[in-house]
Design an enzyme around this catalytic site. Structure first.
Site, PDB file in Angstrom:
ATOM      1  N   ASP A  97       0.824  -1.207   0.000  1.00 42.09           N
ATOM      2  CA  ASP A  97       0.000   0.000   0.000  1.00 42.09           C
ATOM      3  C   ASP A  97       0.858   1.258   0.000  1.00 42.09           C
ATOM      4  O   ASP A  97       2.078   1.203   0.114  1.00 42.09           O
ATOM      5  CB  ASP A  97      -0.957  -0.015   1.209  1.00 42.09           C
ATOM      6  N   ASP A 132      -7.517  -2.850  14.331  1.00 42.11           N
ATOM      7  CA  ASP A 132      -8.911  -3.090  13.943  1.00 42.11           C
ATOM      8  C   ASP A 132      -9.039  -4.265  12.964  1.00 42.11           C
ATOM      9  O   ASP A 132     -10.086  -4.469  12.371  1.00 42.11           O
ATOM     10  CB  ASP A 132      -9.534  -1.817  13.338  1.00 42.11           C
ATOM     11  N   HIS A 179      -7.264  -4.684  10.141  1.00 40.96           N
ATOM     12  CA  HIS A 179      -7.005  -4.428   8.716  1.00 40.96           C
ATOM     13  C   HIS A 179      -5.702  -5.085   8.266  1.00 40.96           C
ATOM     14  O   HIS A 179      -4.764  -5.224   9.040  1.00 40.96           O
ATOM     15  CB  HIS A 179      -7.022  -2.931   8.385  1.00 40.96           C
ATOM     16  N   GLU A 197      -9.544  -1.707   5.323  1.00 41.63           N
ATOM     17  CA  GLU A 197     -10.203  -1.417   6.584  1.00 41.63           C
ATOM     18  C   GLU A 197     -11.474  -2.258   6.719  1.00 41.63           C
ATOM     19  O   GLU A 197     -11.958  -2.818   5.728  1.00 41.63           O
ATOM     20  CB  GLU A 197     -10.561   0.078   6.624  1.00 41.63           C
TER      21      GLU A 197
HETATM   22  C1  GLP Z   1      -0.392   0.130   8.663  1.00 43.51           C
HETATM   23  C2  GLP Z   1      -0.055  -0.668   7.388  1.00 43.51           C
HETATM   24  C3  GLP Z   1      -0.343  -2.119   7.556  1.00 43.51           C
HETATM   25  C4  GLP Z   1       0.210  -2.592   8.881  1.00 43.51           C
HETATM   26  C5  GLP Z   1      -0.503  -1.906  10.031  1.00 43.51           C
HETATM   27  C6  GLP Z   1       0.050  -2.291  11.398  1.00 43.51           C
HETATM   28  O1  GLP Z   1      -1.600   0.783   8.619  1.00 43.51           O
HETATM   29  N1  GLP Z   1      -0.698  -0.186   6.215  1.00 43.51           N
HETATM   30  O2  GLP Z   1       0.208  -2.834   6.467  1.00 43.51           O
HETATM   31  O3  GLP Z   1       0.042  -3.975   9.007  1.00 43.51           O
HETATM   32  O4  GLP Z   1      -0.446  -0.530   9.886  1.00 43.51           O
HETATM   33  O5  GLP Z   1       1.115  -1.452  11.759  1.00 43.51           O
HETATM   34  P1  GLP Z   1       2.207  -1.845  12.821  1.00 43.51           P
HETATM   35  O6  GLP Z   1       2.931  -2.985  12.245  1.00 43.51           O
HETATM   36  O7  GLP Z   1       3.088  -0.642  12.958  1.00 43.51           O
HETATM   37  O8  GLP Z   1       1.471  -2.184  14.063  1.00 43.51           O
END
Ligand code: GLP
Length: 240
Positions: free
Chosen positions: A66, A135, A137, A142
């Site tokens: 993304d 959440d 995702h 989302e």
């Molecule tokens: C972001 C990314 C996701 C990731 C998520 C969790 O929003 N787009 O790909 O898995 O957050 O983040 P973290 O690994 O920092 O907890």
């Protein structure tokens, strides 16, 4: 049913996944890696230098999950910058072979289809690294995202903008929109490796691994995939 591996901590998780990636790259030098951002995959990227020592990485290809919309690609928190800094440069990968969705406002109408075409042209993703949001995702899919969704522009939820505000000066600087591979896109990767650490991810992990299949928890889509490895610490596994 996903294979769940409970590890002692981030370092062990990083090593385990890095070794799996290194095995793949040694057997297939033009392997296609699915790259995730966020803090979770960082231990994997750190361990990859050692795991890949001596391997020919010049033909490795990669696709990020993304990107934010409207953030200058040179901004240190654009996912283009993060992937360059954490993966491409330290591992000496060919930057032309590592793709990140185009989040520029000018390219927004065609960004999804162009990205899908590039993944298809590469022959699909061999191993997709995934984190998971609090959440539930994955990528930036989302809650409410269709399991059949493809790469497209989405609006970030308030929860995700708050979670990601730590990477920016203030929440007002967190973009409102993103481009993300869809759940349908992600499910086409040949092997999914989902990582999660800490108590804050325990509910999302439980929902993804053994909750009902529901668009309210996009990570539950992994249950539709025949080859999933979930690598988590004890805290993230505490509600399984
Ligand atoms: C972001 C990314 C996701 C990731 C998520 C969790 O929003 N787009 O790909 O898995 O957050 O983040 P973290 O690994 O920092 O907890």
């Amino acid at each position: 049913m996903a294979e769940v591996v409970i590890v002692s901590g981030k370092q062990q998780a990083g090593q385990l996944v890095a070794e799996a990636i290194a095995r793949l790259v040694r057997s297939r030098p033009d392997a296609v890696l699915g790259l995730a951002t966020g803090s979770t995959p960082l231990p994997v990227y750190e361990a990859l230098g050692t795991a890949l020592a001596g391997a020919d990485v010049s033909r490795v290809r990669g696709f990020a999950l993304d990107e934010y919309v409207g953030l200058d690609p040179a901004h240190p928190e654009s996912y283009r910058s993060v992937i360059t800094r954490e993966v491409v440069e330290p591992l000496g990968l060919d930057p032309d072979r590592i793709h990140v969705p185009d989040g520029s406002p000018e390219g927004i109408e065609t960004t999804g289809e162009r990205y899908e075409a590039a993944i298809a042209e590469a022959g699909g993703v061999d191993l997709q690294i995934l984190g998971i949001g609090t959440d539930g995702h994955i990528g930036f899919n989302e809650p409410g995202s269709s399991f059949a969704s493809r790469t497209r522009v989405k609006t970030l939820t308030q929860q995700t903008r708050e979670d990601n505000a730590r990477f920016f000066d203030s929440i007002d600087d967190v973009p409102m929109h993103c481009v993300t591979q869809g759940l349908g896109t992600i499910l086409e990767a040949r092997h999914l490796v989902l990582l999660a650490f800490g108590e804050g991810k325990a509910d999302a992990v439980a929902g993804a691994v053994e909750g009902p299949l529901t668009a309210s928890l996009p990570g539950s889509a992994i249950q539709l995939h025949p080859r999933v490895t979930v690598v988590i610490d004890e805290a993230a596994a505490s509600r399984l």
